[in-house]
Every structure is written in structure tokens, then in C-alpha cells.
Enzyme design. Structure first.
Site, PDB file in Angstrom:
ATOM      1  N   GLY A 129       0.701  -1.104  -0.058  1.00  0.00           N
ATOM      2  CA  GLY A 129      -0.007  -0.017   0.003  1.00  0.00           C
ATOM      3  C   GLY A 129       0.677   1.440   0.033  1.00  0.00           C
ATOM      4  O   GLY A 129       0.158   2.404  -0.053  1.00  0.00           O
ATOM      5  N   SER A 130       2.128   1.222  -0.005  1.00  0.00           N
ATOM      6  CA  SER A 130       3.062   2.472   0.023  1.00  0.00           C
ATOM      7  C   SER A 130       2.709   3.374  -1.189  1.00  0.00           C
ATOM      8  O   SER A 130       2.397   4.460  -0.734  1.00  0.00           O
ATOM      9  CB  SER A 130       4.371   2.144  -0.048  1.00  0.00           C
ATOM     10  OG  SER A 130       4.828   1.453  -1.166  1.00  0.00           O
ATOM     11  N   GLU A 149      -4.537  -6.259  -6.283  1.00  0.00           N
ATOM     12  CA  GLU A 149      -3.389  -7.065  -5.552  1.00  0.00           C
ATOM     13  C   GLU A 149      -3.790  -8.442  -5.709  1.00  0.00           C
ATOM     14  O   GLU A 149      -4.923  -8.890  -5.655  1.00  0.00           O
ATOM     15  CB  GLU A 149      -3.355  -6.832  -4.052  1.00  0.00           C
ATOM     16  CG  GLU A 149      -2.151  -7.813  -3.248  1.00  0.00           C
ATOM     17  CD  GLU A 149      -1.072  -7.894  -4.182  1.00  0.00           C
ATOM     18  OE1 GLU A 149      -0.477  -8.803  -4.313  1.00  0.00           O
ATOM     19  OE2 GLU A 149      -0.434  -6.640  -4.344  1.00  0.00           O
ATOM     20  N   ASP A 194       3.632  -1.315 -10.969  1.00  0.00           N
ATOM     21  CA  ASP A 194       4.903  -1.492 -10.442  1.00  0.00           C
ATOM     22  C   ASP A 194       5.051  -3.127 -10.290  1.00  0.00           C
ATOM     23  O   ASP A 194       4.542  -3.768  -9.325  1.00  0.00           O
ATOM     24  CB  ASP A 194       4.957  -0.992  -8.898  1.00  0.00           C
ATOM     25  CG  ASP A 194       6.329  -1.201  -8.024  1.00  0.00           C
ATOM     26  OD1 ASP A 194       7.300  -0.960  -8.682  1.00  0.00           O
ATOM     27  OD2 ASP A 194       6.200  -1.760  -6.925  1.00  0.00           O
ATOM     28  N   CYS A 247      11.699  -2.980  -8.915  1.00  0.00           N
ATOM     29  CA  CYS A 247      12.959  -2.995  -7.693  1.00  0.00           C
ATOM     30  C   CYS A 247      14.016  -3.989  -8.428  1.00  0.00           C
ATOM     31  O   CYS A 247      14.633  -4.353  -7.509  1.00  0.00           O
ATOM     32  CB  CYS A 247      12.451  -3.127  -6.660  1.00  0.00           C
ATOM     33  SG  CYS A 247      11.481  -4.763  -6.161  1.00  0.00           S
TER      34      CYS A 247
END
EC number: 2.1.1.178
Length: 479
Positions: A129-130, A149, A194, A247
């Protein structure tokens, strides 16, 4: 800062030597990877301004260093981390900040760059949730966000973080992100993907992150990423903005995925350069205009961010064959809605025209108006915020609604001392020295709503949700 031993497969090191620009030092890369990651936080501006947060936390002696690409982001150093974890501070419990890695603040910065102000946004892979909470803050809780999600176990964590931060413009779904291009074509002004990735950039946080790494797994992951970005691109309206991030550090999962999309839709994809995103962004800039962040550049996690615009419509995907099912909610009629608004206002709960009342049996919910166009097209795990349950004597107001809607300036707000606030977070009833007059009491600490209590004589009956109750040492230092 202490070193830690990171596991590097030989093939990974070979790949990184080839991928790293000549302007960067490979030795610096290895040294940066061996250093533990700096902690960082993002102030939740839905609840407090950055200036007020800095003033509130000044007595703690925290060292807060601004993050260049996020005005509300800071690297944080604390002397008392062992004595009191950051997540047990009063400011974290009340949603004033989010513990978020600095580089993961980059995608949302890119999404809203150059004055972009989307009204309907999708976060394709949202947990924990960031980024969803960061998007909501940038939207000032207006418009609508679809936060998806794929992992069922992580949806609960996602909802908990959204609730803690007082966010009210989000709908949650639990799908494979590859369904949205067909299910919700051209429905979003902006999309953040992301993407799930090989995680090569997170070795500073997890020294064993590369234990299962292989070039073959990179290829498999990249194939999934191409399917995800293709689906997201179909769900984006013409003129809309898509940010793709990972990432990880290899080109196969980063630049190559974006270049594949452009090759697939050459007339519809425009890369939007990120060299001016923040001072110093040029240090990570690729020739395509993406940001490929190696950990030594800004002393953070390894990361990749690309921003692109959909310049025209593309052929639609076949319509999905699944059935969504009947929507179990009905809109509340205007007259009844007025009565509910009046009752809610009496305990300090107010909202604007961005939210609309819906009912399911005895439950009252507030849904963001901007999500209504998606009803019937997709099945929601959770939508908006649960306002209340009706009963014979009135309404049982829900904790998540209090955190999202309550004004601490309400006449019935009751400020707790640090000791009493800690009792509240432990799920215990509170016995203030001077009991408030009202029966329904908005409980605050540091001028922030932390719950709603029933006054029973001189006692404030605790309504803090059982699943949120905290044990162990909290902010007063008492166990």
C-alpha cells in the site's frame, strides 16, 4: 554503518557489468550493495502538513534528511530504534507517516510529474500500500483509485494500511493484473504498474534476495511483465499516463519491456523523459528517458522507472467471458441520506460530494463517485469505506470511517494524554480525570482522531478493532 554479506551469483555480476553505464563504478555498486539500507518515511499529508509534522517530531531528536524526488519523504535516523520500533510510535499508529523505501516513492512522483492531475487511477500491483497511499495523498483523497493485488494474503495488509492512513477514495480488487485490459478498456487517466520482478535491487534490505536468481527466471518474469504492461496499456485512456517500475536492475525486465510495448504499438506509445523529475535525476537517466537507479547513485534501493503516454486508441481485446455477478449494494435515497449525514455530523463525521452513500442490508457504505463507472464490469474485494451499521437505536459508526472522516475540531472531540492514548491502542477502556459530556466521544491524540468511544458513566468504552490492538512497548515506553 555496518556492512552485511550479500549473496551474488557469478552470472548476475557478469550481467551487471554489462548493464551498468560506463559513468558508474562497479566497485561502488558492490560497496553500496553491502551497506544496509537507510530507513525512510513519507509524511501522510492527508492528515498533517510536512511543516507541522517536523514541528511535532522535533523534540524526539530524529534526524530527517529530505528525499529529493518526494517533498514529503525523508531518510530517518533515530537513536532509540531498539527501544521503540518506528511502527510503534504514536505518529505511525495514527497514520501521520508511512514507512516507505525512498526509491519506491519515485514511481508516484513520475505519475504526477508536469502537473498531471488524473481523476481515475489504477495501481495494478498495490500491496502493501505504500504507493496507493502516496497516490491518494497526491489526489487529496479526491477522484478514485482502483488498487489491485493478486496475492490474497496481501489484500488484508493493503486494506489495513489504507485505513490507517485515512484514505477514502479507493476500491480494492483481487485479480491477476492481466485481466484489466479486457475488463476495463480505456477506463483510467493514469496507471501505475509496479511490476513483479526478480528483486535485484533489494539486496540491501534482504542479503539473500538473489539466492534463487537465474538468467532463465529473468526471461520468464519479463514475459509476464510484457503481458501485464500490455493489459495496463489497454486499460489506459488515450492521452493517459502509464508509469512502469520495478525494483530490479537488469535491462530485460526494465528497458526491454518498455521498448517491446513501443514496438507493438509504435503509433500509440510516447516515452516521456524523466530527466527533469528532480535535481540530479540526470545521473540515472537512460537514453530512452527512463530512470535506471543503481543503488550507489542516491544511496537507496536499486530501482527502475519509465513514464509513457498513450497517444491514440489501440484495437480492443476480446471481452472477458466471466460473469461479475449482481452488485449487492443499492444507493441510499436522498431523504434518508440527509438524515444519515446529519447523524454522522453530530459525532464529527463529514464528507463531500466525491463520496456517495450506498446500503447493503444494515450496512451503510461510502463509495467514491469516480468508481461507479466500473460497477458491473469488475468484482470488488472492498469498495470505499464502511460508514456504519444501523440498529434500533441509531447507528454504530465504524472505526475506518472515524479515521477517514472525523474532524478533530468537533465539539465532542476528547484529547487523551499519552498514557491514556496508549491504553486506547491496547484495547482497554479509558478512565479520564474529567469525563466528557457527550455519549458518543471522538477520541483524539496529538489532535488526530484515533477512534470513537461510548461514554458509560466516567468510563470511555474502547471500540478499537481487536485486530489492530497492540501489545508490547509503545510510545510512552511502558510495556
Amino acid at each position: 554503518m555496518a556492512q552485511h554479506t550479500v549473496y551474488f551469483p557469478d552470472a548476475f555480476l557478469t550481467q551487471m557489468r554489462e548493464a551498468m553505464p560506463s559513468t558508474l563504478s562497479f566497485d561502488d555498486f558492490l560497496a553500496a550493495c553491502q551497506r544496509p539500507l537507510r530507513r525512510s518515511i513519507r509524511v501522510n499529508t492527508l492528515k498533517i502538513s510536512v511543516a507541522d509534522f517536523l514541528q511535532l517530531t522535533a523534540p524526539y531528536g530524529w534526524t530527517l534528511t529530505p528525499i529529493p524526488w518526494c517533498e514529503e519523504g525523508f531518510w530517518i535516523e533515530r537513536d532509540d530504534e531498539d527501544a521503540l520500533p518506528l511502527g510503534s510510535t504514536a505518529e505511525h499508529l495514527s497514520g501521520l507517516f508511512y514507512i516507505q523505501e525512498a526509491s519506491s516513492m519515485l514511481p508516484v512522483a513520475a505519475l504526477f510529474a508536469d502537473g498531471n492531475s488524473p481523476q481515475r487511477v489504477m495501481d495494478v500491483a498495490a500491496a502493501p500500500g505504500s504507493k496507493t497511499t502516496q497516490i491518494a495523498a497526491r489526489m487529496n483523497n479526491e477522484g478514485a483509485i482502483l488498487a489491485n493485488e493478486f496475492s490474497a494474503s496481501r489484500v488484508k495488509v493493503l486494506h489495513a494500511n489504507i485505513s490507517r492512513c485515512g484514505i477514502r477514495n479507493v476500491a480494492l480488487t483481487h485479480f491477476d493484473g492481466r485481466v484489466f485490459g479486457a475488463a476495463l478498456p480505456e477506463m483510467f487517466d493514469a496507471i501505475l504498474l509496479d511490476a513483479p520482478c526478480s528483486g535485484e535491487g533489494v539486496v540491501r534490505k534482504d542479503p539473500d534476495a538473489l539466492k534463487n536468481w537465474s538468467p532463465e527466471s529473468n526471461q520468464e518474469i519479463a514475459a509476464t511483465q510484457r503481458e501485464l504492461i500490455d493489459s495496463a496499456f489497454h486499460a489506459l485512456r488515450p492521452g493517459g499516463t502509464l508509469v512502469y517500475s520495478t525494483c530490479t536492475l537488469n535491462r530485460e525486465e526494465n528497458e526491454a519491456v518498455c521498448l517491446w510495448l513501443k514496438e507493438t504499438y509504435p503509433d500509440a506509445v510516447e516515452f516521456l523523459p524523466l530527466g527533469d523529475l528532480f535535481p540530479g535525476a540526470d545521473k540515472a537517466l537512460t537514453e530512452e528517458g527512463f530512470l535506471h537507479v543503481f543503488p550507489q547513485i542516491y544511496d537507496c534501493e536499486g530501482f527502475f522507472v519509465a513514464r509513457l503516454r498513450k497517444t491514440q486508441a489501440i484495437p480492443a481485446l476480446p471481452a472477458p467471458k466471466y460473469k461479475v455477478g449482481n452488485f449487492p449494494f443499492i444507493p441510499v435515497k436522498n431523504r434518508e441520506a440527509g438524515q444519515i449525514c446529519q447523524a454522522a455530523a453530530s459525532v464529527g463525521l463529514t464528507w463531500d460530494e466525491n463520496l456517495r452513500l450506498w446500503q447493503r442490508d444494515k450496512e451503510l457504505w461510502l463509495f467514491p463517485v469516480g468508481i461507479e463507472a466500473l460497477i458491473g464490469k469488475v468484482r470488488f474485494s472492498r469498495l470505499g469505506i464502511k460508514l456504519a451499521e444501523t440498529h434500533n437505536k441509531g447507528y454504530r459508526w465504524q472505526h475506518e470511517a472515524v479515521i477517514a472522516l472525523a474532524s478533530p475540531d468537533n465539539v465532542n472531540a476528547f484529547e487523551l494524554t499519552p498514557q491514556k492514548a496508549e491504553e486506547w491502542y491496547r484495547g482497554r477502556d479509558v478512565y479520564p480525570q474529567a469525563a466528557p459530556v457527550a455519549d458518543d466521544v471522538l477520541v483524539t491524540f496529538q489532535h488526530q482522531p484515533i477512534g470513537l468511544a461510548k461514554r458509560i458513566g466516567s468510563r470511555l468504552k474502547n471500540s478499537y478493532p481487536r485486530e489492530l490492538v497492540r501489545d508490547g512497548k509503545l510510545f510512552t515506553g511502558n510495556a
